[in-house]
Design an enzyme around this catalytic site. Sequence first.
Site, short mmCIF file in Angstrom:
data_model
loop_
_atom_site.label_atom_id
_atom_site.label_comp_id
_atom_site.label_asym_id
_atom_site.label_seq_id
_atom_site.Cartn_x
_atom_site.Cartn_y
_atom_site.Cartn_z
N SER B 145 0.84 -1.08 0.03
CA SER B 145 -0.03 -0.02 -0.03
C SER B 145 1.07 1.21 0.04
CB SER B 145 -0.99 -0.18 1.26
OG SER B 145 -2.06 0.78 0.89
N ASP B 299 -8.69 -6.37 -4.32
CA ASP B 299 -8.36 -4.90 -3.81
C ASP B 299 -9.18 -4.00 -4.69
OD1 ASP B 299 -7.30 -2.45 -3.15
OD2 ASP B 299 -5.37 -3.63 -2.87
N HIS B 328 -8.05 -5.20 -0.06
CA HIS B 328 -6.99 -4.56 0.35
C HIS B 328 -6.25 -4.84 1.58
CE1 HIS B 328 -3.81 -1.25 -0.48
NE2 HIS B 328 -4.23 -1.07 0.78
#
Lengths: 354, 354
Positions: B145, B299, B328
């Site tokens: 991320s 995601d 995610h």
Amino acid sequence: MAIENPYYTHEFHGDYELIGLGEFALEEGGVIPDLQLAVATFGTLNEARTNAILVTTWYSGTHQIFRDVYIGPDRALNPEKYFIVVVNQIGNGLSTSPHNASGANAGIAMSKFPRVRIGDDVRAQEQLLREHFGIERLKLVVGGSMGAQQTYEWMVRFPGRVERAAPIAGTAQNTPHDYLFTKALVEAITSDPGFKGGEYSSNADVVDGLKRHAGLWAVMGFSTEFWKQEVWRALEFDSKEAFMEGFLEPYFTAMDPNDLLCMAWKWQHGDVARNAGGDLAEALGRNEALARIMPINEDMFFPVRDHEHEAELTPHATIRVIDDVLGHLGLFGVAPTYIGQVDQYLQELLDADA
Amino acid sequence: MAIENPYYTHEFHGDYELIGLGEFALEEGGVIPDLQLAVATFGTLNEARTNAILVTTWYSGTHQIFRDVYIGPDRALNPEKYFIVVVNQIGNGLSTSPHNASGANAGIAMSKFPRVRIGDDVRAQEQLLREHFGIERLKLVVGGSMGAQQTYEWMVRFPGRVERAAPIAGTAQNTPHDYLFTKALVEAITSDPGFKGGEYSSNADVVDGLKRHAGLWAVMGFSTEFWKQEVWRALEFDSKEAFMEGFLEPYFTAMDPNDLLCMAWKWQHGDVARNAGGDLAEALGRNEALARIMPINEDMFFPVRDHEHEAELTPHATIRVIDDVLGHLGLFGVAPTYIGQVDQYLQELLDADA
């Protein structure tokens, strides 16, 4: 006390008729003393009353988008062949709603408005069609998003009376993810100090909350590719900020917060399984209509697979996937390729033997 | 003035060391008078200093999750072979951050904290590794991320010094959709009257905004299937509400609002193309590291196709898609099948000739 809002007028919404159903008891226990449905019709009912199509509306939507995009002599929803009745859902600002509850409805204005369910809308529509138009059987019921929820509710609740059905971009049983999305939408509005527990004096008092609500639609309403490909340029905006300020924000800030919240609760709790003791398969199994279920491939909160799951449980139903990078808000018909797909699938459905 | 927050302590975060870099000039023009980076190391640096791995942290994350999930003698990130340095990003609450800025940093506490960019983190990490550990070259940089944003920034900014790179579930150039998502996250916090323009006296003053912020993570952080399949049952919750109240809400309400906002701005404006006059292809073209780019298939805001687009522009890079219904937040390593996939792809990368 009801408040003024110029958005919900004939000036903005063109022709529609208010048709009263009188006192209407709601499934959650409340009562609307004098339910008025805002109805727009297109075309002529034939003598045998066999050419009626019911169109249901979505969250924040009215009959307007159907008049402007979906209905026309070159469309599947052809007013030269069909009598098309678009019924604005309860709470949408044109039919009886929190912000406009006055006269006999004064006691349920604003924060006092009772909870309404999808099933209430469908029962009211059935009563309206039967009592006001003498329509007992529908050629087609079609609607998108919350309109799809109402379409499924018709399929389950009145199986012998719907010949064909086309739920677009919406599910029969609201998903837990959509529950959380609507929760976020609700909280964007109710967290605004100007909301005052629903007793604001103008929607303008809640403009910050309504803008945040628009911002959540920006995240979930379109697809990631819509933003990446800058599809808003086709609408003649020159930045995503200009698109927000010139499109999504004015769209939602014109609306009434309590009306949106009435619809949001209804959406959040939509579930045809309530008609069958919580058994979704049994409820959908009651369908007798020939159905085309039409998800939009880029929809982020009514994804294709959620439609597939319900299609498997629905007799006489076939999936037709609409290709649209706009995602859920493809329903607005902005993409030039959108309405042609809807027309094709609806025409196929209307032409089939039901 | 800095405030207390018991979450950002050794009691909650175990062993880590604060290492001072002194005055640190930021790319947006601000200055941190005494930048302290919170660093956790695992394993031993070999004499040749060729076995160092840098791990970068994500939004709201710290070194803790890497210690607990990603690093271990049975993992690809094996401290018996490698010297693994986890550097907490600036603003994450352990390194110098709005809520803990005191002493020499008192002038930049809370709302006065300057804007920090991904490039600032990476420059600080490079300085830390060189000056404090004598590390000039990295065997691997890996992060998820916002940690992927930092990984890409390393690939572009220090191409000769990164042998291998593994950005997980994150992009080199933040997408417009993610910009809008982070905007919604920011507004969930700043709209809380208790936020007081960043000058609250306790994170508890902003609990409503932090809960709404957690609610947005519920919508975007997991997948629609996560909620539909009730995957939270595997975590021993008995309703999605209990999962929110027992997991996502306490996770975020423990944190500092200004710290989250510092990271959110950084995430929102992450863009390696800034190193090449706005040319993403030219920037990514500078990469010399052997890379595995690892999106997570479910995601919702760093979707696979956004990774594919960048992979095409990145020399020596191959995509490896992680299958995880958590979406995610699969990064948390909750699914028993998650870490095995990461290990496999990282091991493949570490075993390859770079």
